[in-house]
Design a protein around this motif. Sequence first.
Motif, mmCIF file in Angstrom:
data_model
loop_
_atom_site.group_PDB
_atom_site.id
_atom_site.type_symbol
_atom_site.label_atom_id
_atom_site.label_comp_id
_atom_site.label_asym_id
_atom_site.label_seq_id
_atom_site.Cartn_x
_atom_site.Cartn_y
_atom_site.Cartn_z
ATOM 1 N N LEU A 176 25.692 1.285 21.582
ATOM 2 C CA LEU A 176 26.608 1.878 22.556
ATOM 3 C C LEU A 176 27.251 0.806 23.435
ATOM 4 O O LEU A 176 28.416 0.933 23.831
ATOM 5 C CB LEU A 176 25.851 2.885 23.421
ATOM 6 C CG LEU A 176 26.698 4.008 24.030
ATOM 7 C CD1 LEU A 176 27.355 4.834 22.936
ATOM 8 C CD2 LEU A 176 25.848 4.894 24.915
ATOM 9 N N SER B 32 27.147 18.382 28.085
ATOM 10 C CA SER B 32 26.097 17.370 28.271
ATOM 11 C C SER B 32 25.452 17.504 29.643
ATOM 12 O O SER B 32 24.220 17.432 29.775
ATOM 13 C CB SER B 32 26.691 15.963 28.114
ATOM 14 O OG SER B 32 27.182 15.757 26.807
ATOM 15 N N TRP C 275 30.315 9.924 9.988
ATOM 16 C CA TRP C 275 30.073 11.037 10.919
ATOM 17 C C TRP C 275 29.708 12.317 10.164
ATOM 18 O O TRP C 275 28.818 13.070 10.592
ATOM 19 C CB TRP C 275 31.309 11.271 11.794
ATOM 20 C CG TRP C 275 31.316 10.446 13.038
ATOM 21 C CD1 TRP C 275 32.130 9.394 13.328
ATOM 22 C CD2 TRP C 275 30.453 10.596 14.175
ATOM 23 N NE1 TRP C 275 31.829 8.879 14.570
ATOM 24 C CE2 TRP C 275 30.810 9.600 15.117
ATOM 25 C CE3 TRP C 275 29.415 11.480 14.491
ATOM 26 C CZ2 TRP C 275 30.161 9.462 16.343
ATOM 27 C CZ3 TRP C 275 28.762 11.343 15.709
ATOM 28 C CH2 TRP C 275 29.138 10.349 16.621
ATOM 29 N N SER D 24 23.976 7.334 17.839
ATOM 30 C CA SER D 24 23.505 8.720 17.730
ATOM 31 C C SER D 24 22.388 8.846 16.707
ATOM 32 O O SER D 24 21.384 9.535 16.927
ATOM 33 C CB SER D 24 24.675 9.638 17.354
ATOM 34 O OG SER D 24 25.683 9.609 18.338
ATOM 35 N N TRP E 223 23.105 11.733 26.415
ATOM 36 C CA TRP E 223 22.080 12.234 25.487
ATOM 37 C C TRP E 223 20.927 11.237 25.358
ATOM 38 O O TRP E 223 19.766 11.627 25.285
ATOM 39 C CB TRP E 223 22.713 12.515 24.123
ATOM 40 C CG TRP E 223 21.737 13.039 23.107
ATOM 41 C CD1 TRP E 223 20.776 13.976 23.302
ATOM 42 C CD2 TRP E 223 21.626 12.641 21.735
ATOM 43 N NE1 TRP E 223 20.076 14.198 22.134
ATOM 44 C CE2 TRP E 223 20.575 13.397 21.165
ATOM 45 C CE3 TRP E 223 22.333 11.744 20.947
ATOM 46 C CZ2 TRP E 223 20.211 13.254 19.831
ATOM 47 C CZ3 TRP E 223 21.975 11.607 19.620
ATOM 48 C CH2 TRP E 223 20.920 12.366 19.070
ATOM 49 N N THR F 154 33.121 14.236 17.129
ATOM 50 C CA THR F 154 32.625 15.201 18.114
ATOM 51 C C THR F 154 33.239 16.572 17.854
ATOM 52 O O THR F 154 34.454 16.692 17.667
ATOM 53 C CB THR F 154 32.977 14.744 19.541
ATOM 54 O OG1 THR F 154 32.274 13.540 19.820
ATOM 55 C CG2 THR F 154 32.589 15.793 20.567
ATOM 56 N N ARG G 50 29.173 4.246 17.793
ATOM 57 C CA ARG G 50 28.662 5.475 18.427
ATOM 58 C C ARG G 50 27.848 6.313 17.442
ATOM 59 O O ARG G 50 26.806 6.872 17.811
ATOM 60 C CB ARG G 50 29.829 6.289 18.978
ATOM 61 C CG ARG G 50 29.400 7.584 19.648
ATOM 62 C CD ARG G 50 30.555 8.268 20.363
ATOM 63 N NE ARG G 50 30.149 9.595 20.796
ATOM 64 C CZ ARG G 50 30.683 10.721 20.364
ATOM 65 N NH1 ARG G 50 31.692 10.693 19.508
ATOM 66 N NH2 ARG G 50 30.255 11.881 20.795
ATOM 67 N N ASN H 194 19.231 7.220 18.160
ATOM 68 C CA ASN H 194 18.636 8.037 19.225
ATOM 69 C C ASN H 194 17.906 9.242 18.661
ATOM 70 O O ASN H 194 16.862 9.648 19.170
ATOM 71 C CB ASN H 194 19.728 8.497 20.194
ATOM 72 C CG ASN H 194 19.159 9.066 21.480
ATOM 73 O OD1 ASN H 194 18.262 8.474 22.091
ATOM 74 N ND2 ASN H 194 19.671 10.204 21.901
ATOM 75 N N ALA I 276 19.926 2.295 19.961
ATOM 76 C CA ALA I 276 21.010 3.182 20.391
ATOM 77 C C ALA I 276 21.807 2.562 21.535
ATOM 78 O O ALA I 276 23.045 2.565 21.532
ATOM 79 C CB ALA I 276 20.444 4.535 20.812
ATOM 80 N N SER J 251 29.211 10.682 26.851
ATOM 81 C CA SER J 251 28.457 11.859 26.403
ATOM 82 C C SER J 251 27.235 11.440 25.594
ATOM 83 O O SER J 251 26.138 11.987 25.750
ATOM 84 C CB SER J 251 29.367 12.761 25.557
ATOM 85 O OG SER J 251 28.649 13.851 25.026
ATOM 86 N N THR J 252 27.424 10.435 24.724
ATOM 87 C CA THR J 252 26.291 9.922 23.950
ATOM 88 C C THR J 252 25.277 9.232 24.847
ATOM 89 O O THR J 252 24.058 9.390 24.661
ATOM 90 C CB THR J 252 26.792 8.931 22.875
ATOM 91 O OG1 THR J 252 27.732 9.602 22.024
ATOM 92 C CG2 THR J 252 25.637 8.406 22.029
#
Length: 403
Positions: A184, A252, A119, A169, A209, A289, A165, A172, A180, A205-206
């Motif tokens: 997910l 978001s 991350w 991200s 997006w 996050t 995740r 994406n 992606a 939330s992802t």
Amino acid sequence: MSNWADLSTGKRIKHLRGSDLTQQGLAEAAGVSLALVQKAEQDRGELSVGSLLKFAAALKTDVAVILGQQAPRRGMNRDDRAALHHLSEAVHDSALGEWEGVGDPSTLGELSKARDLAWAAYWASDSAKVSSLASKVLMEGQVRFNSATGFEREQLALVLASTYRVAASCANGFGKRDLALSALTSAKHLAKEAGDPVVSALLESTLSWIYLRSAKTPRAVAVAERAALAIEPSFSKPARPELLAYGRLMISAAVAASRREDEHAADDYLSQALAAAARLGRDEKLYGTHFGPTAAKTEAVGIQVAVKNYGRALKLADEPEMQKLPRTMSKVARNRYKLDVALAQCMAGLYDRSADTLTEVALDAPQWVRHQALPGVIGKRLAKVSVARVRSISELIGVPLIA
């Protein structure tokens, strides 16, 4: 410059449409009027970011390709292509159980640390490191998860879900929507087994997006709003993880609503996010996050830009606490915010300040900025004032901002 970069935006759209798709067909696929398609292909006027997203989704490409920053099928450099290929293999092989050959897997603690580092690499825009670390966690983690029981199995499920995740991200961000969504999907199954509502909320939330990047803004709003309502904390005695997830989901929803230029809805969602940030009182990080007062305020600037309230956006950006962003703010978040500021400056006629801000971004994150739509939008506007200045910024980035 490549031949693709030498074409106008209208000619690129026409080329991508090809002979098999009529202008009317493109209009229907993108959800825009035939007049807008005709105007775009004739290079009459400038397209909004929202329109560019719709065209990119309908043409099954990325905004950067339409703007000439990347050529079709050849846009990514060799290192990014290699990183995404490695990541794709890990995402699919680990989910399918194709982990033969993996030796003694790392411990839960070691895998958790590698997940956190993945991350950190994502927020530093280091795709090669994300790929290497995430691949390690997914392959070795699935081996250990397959034989684990009880508490260890639950914790491994959380580590794996969060790692899928970050893979989603990363994919994406490069416009690889299928990868992606695949990542997910695996993450959702694991989060359900772990029974952690916060992780599940952050996955939504992802997903929001991903829908946003695919120009599916109604779905992006709906997904974020539904997940926020499911985890909405008690504001009298809020649990901090739920508060963080709720605030991020409200952001978001606000961002997606702003891309539809629904100012009223965007403001409503944003007010909820700001309230959650105020309750937190400080910026925090959980499962990769970031959310808190700084995150909410920088996102607020981008939301005002999207609904074309450029003066309001600049007023927010000029507030004292926004003049010196915290060192803990990630490179990606910092430069995404600066691009919003640069566009607001440009639209307000502050061309020199806009060019300076765009140059800051180009110097700070040259690899990341290549995959963003806003530099091309800003570059076209700045070129009306100084083509030479825009070309110098293009050289810093390594991709053309104007034809």
